[in-house]
Design an enzyme around this catalytic site. Sequence first.
Site, PDB file in Angstrom:
ATOM      1  N   GLU A  37      91.961 -25.079 -24.773  1.00 34.30           N
ATOM      2  CA  GLU A  37      91.770 -26.830 -24.963  1.00 34.30           C
ATOM      3  C   GLU A  37      90.824 -27.192 -26.147  1.00 34.30           C
ATOM      4  OE1 GLU A  37      93.295 -30.434 -23.130  1.00 34.30           O
ATOM      5  OE2 GLU A  37      92.077 -29.214 -22.024  1.00 34.30           O
TER       6      GLU A  37
ATOM      7  N   ASN B 267      97.023 -34.022 -28.407  1.00 28.01           N
ATOM      8  CA  ASN B 267      96.264 -32.906 -27.657  1.00 28.01           C
ATOM      9  C   ASN B 267      97.164 -31.830 -28.152  1.00 28.01           C
ATOM     10  OD1 ASN B 267      94.763 -30.962 -26.665  1.00 28.01           O
ATOM     11  ND2 ASN B 267      94.284 -32.466 -24.641  1.00 28.01           N
TER      12      ASN B 267
ATOM     13  N   LYS C  66     100.313 -30.984 -26.776  1.00 25.91           N
ATOM     14  CA  LYS C  66     100.424 -31.631 -24.866  1.00 25.91           C
ATOM     15  C   LYS C  66     101.789 -32.612 -24.342  1.00 25.91           C
ATOM     16  CE  LYS C  66      97.195 -31.677 -21.595  1.00 25.91           C
ATOM     17  NZ  LYS C  66      95.923 -31.903 -21.217  1.00 25.91           N
TER      18      LYS C  66
ATOM     19  N   GLU D 285      92.261 -39.175 -21.143  1.00 25.35           N
ATOM     20  CA  GLU D 285      93.321 -38.243 -21.628  1.00 25.35           C
ATOM     21  C   GLU D 285      94.161 -39.752 -21.933  1.00 25.35           C
ATOM     22  OE1 GLU D 285      94.547 -34.589 -22.067  1.00 25.35           O
ATOM     23  OE2 GLU D 285      92.757 -33.953 -21.097  1.00 25.35           O
TER      24      GLU D 285
ATOM     25  N   CYS E 194      96.064 -26.904 -21.248  1.00 32.78           N
ATOM     26  CA  CYS E 194      94.880 -27.890 -19.166  1.00 32.78           C
ATOM     27  C   CYS E 194      96.564 -28.164 -18.642  1.00 32.78           C
ATOM     28  CB  CYS E 194      94.288 -28.393 -20.082  1.00 32.78           C
ATOM     29  SG  CYS E 194      93.446 -28.495 -18.383  1.00 32.78           S
TER      30      CYS E 194
ATOM     31  N   ASN F  74      90.632 -27.278 -20.749  1.00 42.13           N
ATOM     32  CA  ASN F  74      89.449 -27.673 -20.559  1.00 42.13           C
ATOM     33  C   ASN F  74      88.859 -28.104 -19.256  1.00 42.13           C
ATOM     34  OD1 ASN F  74      87.763 -29.034 -23.807  1.00 42.13           O
ATOM     35  ND2 ASN F  74      88.545 -26.491 -23.304  1.00 42.13           N
TER      36      ASN F  74
END
Length: 292
Positions: free
Chosen positions: A46, A102, A119, A138, A164, A189
């Site tokens: 990621e 992301n 994501k 995030e 993730c 991550n």
Amino acid sequence: AETLPMLVAALQLGPAAPTIAETAERILALLDKAGAAGVALAVLPELALTPYFAAAVHEDLTPYVDPGQNRAAIEAVSVHAARYGMAVVLPFAELSDAGLYNAMGFIDDKGTHVGTFRKMHIPGQNEPKPDTPITILEKRYFLPGDLGFAVHDMGAAKVGGLICYDRRFPESYRSLAMNGAEIIAVSYNTPVMPGGTLGQARKASELAISAGAYFTGTAVIAAGKAGKENGVRYIGRSFVVGSDGSILARAKTNHDEMVLAELDLERQAKIRERWAFAVNRRPDDYVMHSPA
């Protein structure tokens, strides 16, 4: 004709270098290694080009999202992909007109960018929590993905991606499998959170990903960030899991590392046939939307 098993690689990264260009150089070195080994498909962690910037408040995100630097890095990776005839999954922070995603770029074995995954499930909050050394922020930085669970023909195989937190939602794997994924790339991550241990965090990640492989009959290549970055420990332990849920290879270090495994997609097809998920599902009876 019988197909040979395919050599794949999870390309783990240690803590990011200070600049996108320096981190990209390390990625290219790993791709050289993978290309020399004959890898057909390689997956990176990621936000592979940058530190995990979403664990802190930043006034200026330019060092992490600069489109020019990202483009240069992605182009360099694409050149390597074409040189070795190797498909590459490269996650990065994608700045678009709408905002920041992301994201994960799919580069096929000819070096063509054939698709993007954004994501879908965005964890954390907008503001740091007081009295805790790390907050996942995030929601402060990233928009939720708007491209669904698409699958991309990368030459070597049809590949879908998860980033993730997405790996903790069973629906993610099922959606990709139903959309035709032969292999799922998972990039992460994952920090060791306060109150948890490295061992627990690694076990939870492995459980989620191995289960996703097992209940869809789909191999997964999982690549993560390892080591200590900006005072935070990341779980690393990148691995490859077969379509029967068994782990085929695991990272041995907390640094940049190539984790190699062979995937047999013919065997995978037989495993899927035996479990017959597609035939015996009961979609009308699953609760996929909450009652109004």
